[in-house]
Structures are given as C-alpha cells and as structure tokens.
Design an enzyme around this catalytic site. Structure first.
Site, short mmCIF file in Angstrom:
data_model
loop_
_atom_site.label_atom_id
_atom_site.label_comp_id
_atom_site.label_asym_id
_atom_site.label_seq_id
_atom_site.Cartn_x
_atom_site.Cartn_y
_atom_site.Cartn_z
N ASN A 14 -11.03 -1.17 -5.63
CA ASN A 14 -11.25 -2.28 -6.56
C ASN A 14 -11.63 -3.49 -5.74
O ASN A 14 -10.79 -4.03 -5.02
CB ASN A 14 -9.98 -2.55 -7.34
CG ASN A 14 -9.56 -1.31 -8.10
OD1 ASN A 14 -10.31 -0.77 -8.90
ND2 ASN A 14 -8.37 -0.82 -7.79
N SER B 157 6.07 2.95 -3.70
CA SER B 157 4.90 3.06 -2.82
C SER B 157 5.05 2.08 -1.66
O SER B 157 5.34 0.91 -1.86
CB SER B 157 3.64 2.74 -3.63
OG SER B 157 2.51 2.75 -2.79
N CYS C 206 3.65 -0.69 -13.66
CA CYS C 206 3.41 -0.97 -12.24
C CYS C 206 4.05 -2.33 -11.98
O CYS C 206 3.62 -3.34 -12.55
CB CYS C 206 1.91 -0.97 -11.99
SG CYS C 206 1.47 -1.47 -10.32
N GLU D 224 2.89 -10.47 -11.05
CA GLU D 224 2.21 -9.73 -12.10
C GLU D 224 2.77 -8.32 -12.22
O GLU D 224 3.18 -7.73 -11.24
CB GLU D 224 0.71 -9.69 -11.81
CG GLU D 224 0.12 -11.10 -11.85
CD GLU D 224 -1.36 -11.17 -11.51
OE1 GLU D 224 -1.99 -12.12 -11.98
OE2 GLU D 224 -1.87 -10.30 -10.79
N CYS E 212 3.11 -11.04 -0.39
CA CYS E 212 3.46 -9.81 0.32
C CYS E 212 3.74 -10.10 1.78
O CYS E 212 3.17 -11.03 2.35
CB CYS E 212 2.31 -8.80 0.21
SG CYS E 212 2.77 -7.15 0.83
N CYS F 11 -5.26 -1.68 -8.88
CA CYS F 11 -4.60 -1.72 -7.57
C CYS F 11 -5.26 -2.75 -6.66
O CYS F 11 -6.48 -2.77 -6.52
CB CYS F 11 -4.77 -0.39 -6.83
SG CYS F 11 -3.82 0.94 -7.45
N SER G 137 0.89 4.53 1.39
CA SER G 137 -0.51 4.09 1.39
C SER G 137 -1.06 4.31 2.79
O SER G 137 -0.83 3.50 3.67
CB SER G 137 -0.58 2.61 1.01
OG SER G 137 0.02 2.44 -0.25
N LEU G 138 -1.73 5.41 2.96
CA LEU G 138 -2.13 5.78 4.33
C LEU G 138 -3.50 5.18 4.69
O LEU G 138 -3.62 4.47 5.67
CB LEU G 138 -2.15 7.31 4.47
CG LEU G 138 -2.17 7.78 5.92
CD1 LEU G 138 -0.87 7.44 6.63
CD2 LEU G 138 -2.43 9.28 6.00
N HIS G 139 -4.51 5.52 3.94
CA HIS G 139 -5.87 4.99 4.09
C HIS G 139 -6.59 5.37 5.37
O HIS G 139 -7.82 5.33 5.42
CB HIS G 139 -5.91 3.46 3.90
CG HIS G 139 -5.35 2.99 2.60
ND1 HIS G 139 -5.65 3.58 1.39
CD2 HIS G 139 -4.47 2.00 2.30
CE1 HIS G 139 -4.99 2.97 0.42
NE2 HIS G 139 -4.25 2.01 0.94
N CYS H 80 -6.62 -6.07 0.31
CA CYS H 80 -5.74 -6.29 -0.85
C CYS H 80 -5.64 -7.78 -1.19
O CYS H 80 -5.40 -8.61 -0.31
CB CYS H 80 -4.36 -5.73 -0.54
SG CYS H 80 -3.19 -5.96 -1.88
N GLY I 46 3.60 -6.94 -3.38
CA GLY I 46 4.70 -6.88 -2.43
C GLY I 46 4.91 -5.52 -1.80
O GLY I 46 4.36 -4.51 -2.25
N GLU I 47 5.70 -5.54 -0.74
CA GLU I 47 6.05 -4.30 -0.03
C GLU I 47 7.53 -4.01 -0.34
O GLU I 47 8.43 -4.68 0.17
CB GLU I 47 5.82 -4.50 1.48
CG GLU I 47 6.39 -3.41 2.35
CD GLU I 47 6.03 -1.99 1.91
OE1 GLU I 47 4.84 -1.68 1.71
OE2 GLU I 47 6.96 -1.18 1.74
N CYS J 4 -2.68 -6.28 4.58
CA CYS J 4 -3.80 -5.35 4.40
C CYS J 4 -5.06 -6.13 4.05
O CYS J 4 -5.07 -6.96 3.14
CB CYS J 4 -3.48 -4.35 3.29
SG CYS J 4 -1.95 -3.44 3.60
N1 SAH Z 1 2.91 -2.45 -0.55
C1 SAH Z 1 2.94 -1.22 -1.26
C2 SAH Z 1 2.69 -1.32 -2.75
C3 SAH Z 1 1.61 -2.25 -3.25
S1 SAH Z 1 -0.08 -1.79 -3.11
C4 SAH Z 1 1.97 -0.25 -0.64
O1 SAH Z 1 1.22 -0.64 0.24
O2 SAH Z 1 1.98 0.91 -1.00
C5 SAH Z 1 -0.35 -0.46 -4.20
C6 SAH Z 1 -1.52 0.42 -3.77
O3 SAH Z 1 -2.78 -0.23 -3.99
C7 SAH Z 1 -1.48 0.77 -2.30
O4 SAH Z 1 -1.78 2.12 -2.12
C8 SAH Z 1 -2.58 -0.11 -1.74
O5 SAH Z 1 -3.03 0.35 -0.52
C9 SAH Z 1 -3.60 -0.05 -2.85
N2 SAH Z 1 -4.60 -1.11 -2.80
C10 SAH Z 1 -4.46 -2.35 -2.30
N3 SAH Z 1 -5.63 -3.04 -2.46
C11 SAH Z 1 -6.47 -2.21 -3.10
C12 SAH Z 1 -7.81 -2.36 -3.59
N4 SAH Z 1 -8.47 -3.49 -3.45
N5 SAH Z 1 -8.36 -1.30 -4.22
C13 SAH Z 1 -7.68 -0.15 -4.39
N6 SAH Z 1 -6.43 0.04 -3.97
C14 SAH Z 1 -5.83 -0.98 -3.32
#
Ligand code: SAH
Length: 346
Positions: free
Chosen positions: A296, A197, A107, A94, A114, A339, A220-222, A121, A165-166, A118
C-alpha cells in the site's frame, strides 16, 4: 484538564474489592463496579445504576474512567471501517474493522506512533510515541465489536495486532489487554482468534513462548537476506535474522504452533530469485505459512509493488517446497486503512 485522579481501570478486580473494603463497604461492590467497567463498558460513574448515588460520587472524587472516544469513523466502499480513536490525553491512534464473507477482523494499535523505523510504513514516520494502556487497547476492540454488530450483524470474530505500533515493545500492556479480551469477565474471545504481529524482537518472542501464550504469532519478515532487511527495516541491525531464527525455533519448540510470515514484494528490492531462495530457505527452519501482502503506497513512492510475475515466482517456489501461501488483497485503501497506511492522513 490534567487530573491527579487515578485511572480506575488500572486496578485489578482484587484491588477494586480491597478499595471498597477500605472504604467500609462490601467487597462485592467491587465486583459490581468491575462489571460496569469491563463487561458493560460504562463511560461514566453515572451509568452505574445499581450503585448508590453516594458511592458513585465517591468514585467520581477518587477516579477517572479514561475511555477512548471514536473521533471519526470512515467507511470504505468494500465495507472496511476505520476509527480514529482519541485517547484521554488528546493523542490519536487508528483501528480498523475488516469484514470478509466468513469473519470480521479487528486490526488494533498497540502504540501511538511506533518504536521501529520500517522505511515503507506510514506509522514509522510519526514522531510522537507512547505505549497504549491495556484499557486503551481493549476499548478499541470493544468499539470495533459494536461496529461489527451494527454494520455486519455479527460479533467480531478475530483480532490482529497489526495496527500502529510494535506490540512486543509494549508487551506487558498488550498481554494485559489480551487477558481481558479472552477473559469471561471481558469479551470471552478465544486466544486462537487473536494474532500478534511483530517485526521480530527475538528476546520478546522467547518470552512469549516462556509465558505460554495461546494466541498466534505473525512475523513481518519482508526479506531473509540480512543487508536487504536492514536496508528496509533498519532495526534488523540490532535484531539480526540469525537471532530471529533462533527465537522462532524456540517458540515452535515450546508452543508447537506454526508461525505466519508477512511478506511484501517490492520492485527492485526483494523480487529476484536470490530473494526468493533465501525466503524459501528461511521458511524451512520452523513450520510456517506465508501471507504475501499487497503493498500500500505511502506518499513518496520510493517503494513500488512488484510485478505479478515476481509474485507468481514467489508463489511457485513456496508451493514447490510445500509451504502454504496466501496472497492478501488490500482492504480499505480508499480510506487509508490498509496495512502500513495508518496515520497517513489523520
Ligand atoms: N509492528 C508490527 C505490526 C504493525 S505493521 C509488525 O511489524 O508486524 C502490520 C503489517 O503491515 C506488517 O506486516 C508490516 O510490515 C505491514 N506494512 C507496513 N507498511 C506497509 C505498507 N505500506 N504496505 C503493506 N504492508 C505494510
């Protein structure tokens, strides 16, 4: 039907020129065909009207054009567009077009499924996985650019590798696609308008710095607390925060370009003052800015968006430390285009 023919777009311009010379034709023919393949986005050899019928047939006998097909396109009430893109082997990825007042952003996906895991996700739950080819990445951008022109009367202005994907697990193909996107023989976009990203693969972040790439880096730190990050992003065990920090320092040292941190705040997971303090500390290692992303929900509800109060605490602490922070509202939620929602329903 499976085919043994070679994907013509896997060839460089030089290789294509050589091919024509070997066929007893002019090298120049290679330039013409190359232009059809990339700038003119031809789907078939038939489209190449300034190439003779015999040459087109010869190409047909030797090659295929593995163009992506936009299978379904959904438009959100907020203008966001999501494409489900069918690849030549039937797999689907997508990509999303996100319009704002001043820009339209594509995007795009870099893998089918992937490599990472995570917990929050939707894409991580897909089993099937393969890397996308450079042309499959490029085609997604071309498709979104056309939609941007059609629905918003302007070309695409920015690209983020934040789809499925990463990207750093498919580094070579992503780089080839970006080269094409930025080349005058492709879309001629400035690399400054492109952001890759990553969840944070230290070795590859260093490689990007060594390769002197000109696009932007988002991580994507979190969480900046080891146990917390490992619990929501299990690969953090293999790539711990200390290694990530070192790689980011290396990146900044070499490129002098700020890093963006993507950060979602979840209730009971990373919403305490201790989490905030750890994040603020991490932000001081390397010049950066912060994007707080709204969560999301994906189906099962294990993760929940934190309260506004928790978000305000994050923002206040970051701003007190003079760290630029933006809060990104979700776009395209009604069509599962936000996202982390990619692959939720398709
Ligand atoms: N693999 C890469 C790019 C894809 S994810 C990465 O991790 O950066 C793109 C962004 O969406 C990342 O910051 C990821 O952490 C975030 N993301 C993934 N699932 C999400 C969700 N359910 N709600 C909000 N952001 C999310």
């Amino acid at each position: 039907m499976a085919t043994e023919k070679k994907d013509i777009r896997a060839l460089t311009k030089e290789q294509l020129r050589d091919f024509f010379v070997k066929q007893g034709d002019k090298a120049f023919r290679g330039n013409q065909v190359y232009e059809w393949l990339w700038q003119k986005a031809a789907y078939t050899f038939e489209d190449m009207t300034n190439v003779s019928k015999e040459t087109r047939q010869m190409l047909e006998d030797n090659f295929v054009i593995n163009h992506i097909q936009v299978d379904t396109m959904q438009r959100s009430s907020d203008g966001t567009v999501k494409n489900a893109v069918r690849l030549h082997d039937g797999l689907i990825v997508e990509s999303v077009l996100i319009p704002t007042a001043t820009r339209t952003t594509a995007c795009v996906s870099s893998q089918v499924g992937c490599s990472l895991d995570c917990k929050f996700c939707a894409t991580a739950r897909l089993k099937r996985m393969r890397n996308l080819n450079p042309d499959e990445i490029y085609d997604q951008v071309v498709a979104i650019d056309s939609e941007s022109r059609l629905y918003h009367n302007r070309p695409l202005s920015n690209i983020v590798f934040m789809g499925m994907g990463e990207p750093l697990m498919n580094y070579n193909n992503v780089i080839k696609a970006i080269d094409k996107i930025t080349s005058s023989e492709g879309l001629g976009m400035s690399p400054k308008r492109i952001t890759l990203s990553t969840s944070g693969v230290p070795k590859m972040i260093k490689k990007m710095a060594d390769d002197d790439v000109k696009f932007n880096l988002a991580v994507s730190l979190h969480s900046a607390i080891e146990e917390v990050r490992t619990s929501i992003m299990p690969f953090n065990e293999t790539f711990p925060l200390e290694d990530l920090r070192e790689a980011l320092e290396y990146w900044y040292e070499k490129t002098k370009r700020k890093i963006s941190y993507e950060y979602v705040v979840w209730r009971g997971i990373n919403d305490s003052q201790k989490d905030i303090d750890a994040f603020v500390k991490f932000c001081k290692y390397v010049p950066c800015k912060v994007n707080i992303i709204e969560y999301n929900p994906i189906d099962d509800g294990e993760f929940q968006q934190a309260t506004n109060e928790a978000l305000e605490n994050y923002i206040a602490s970051l701003e007190k430390n003079r760290i630029v922070v933006n809060v990104r509202r979700s776009r395209g939620k009604d069509i599962d285009a936000a996202c982390g929602q990619l692959a939720n329903k398709s």
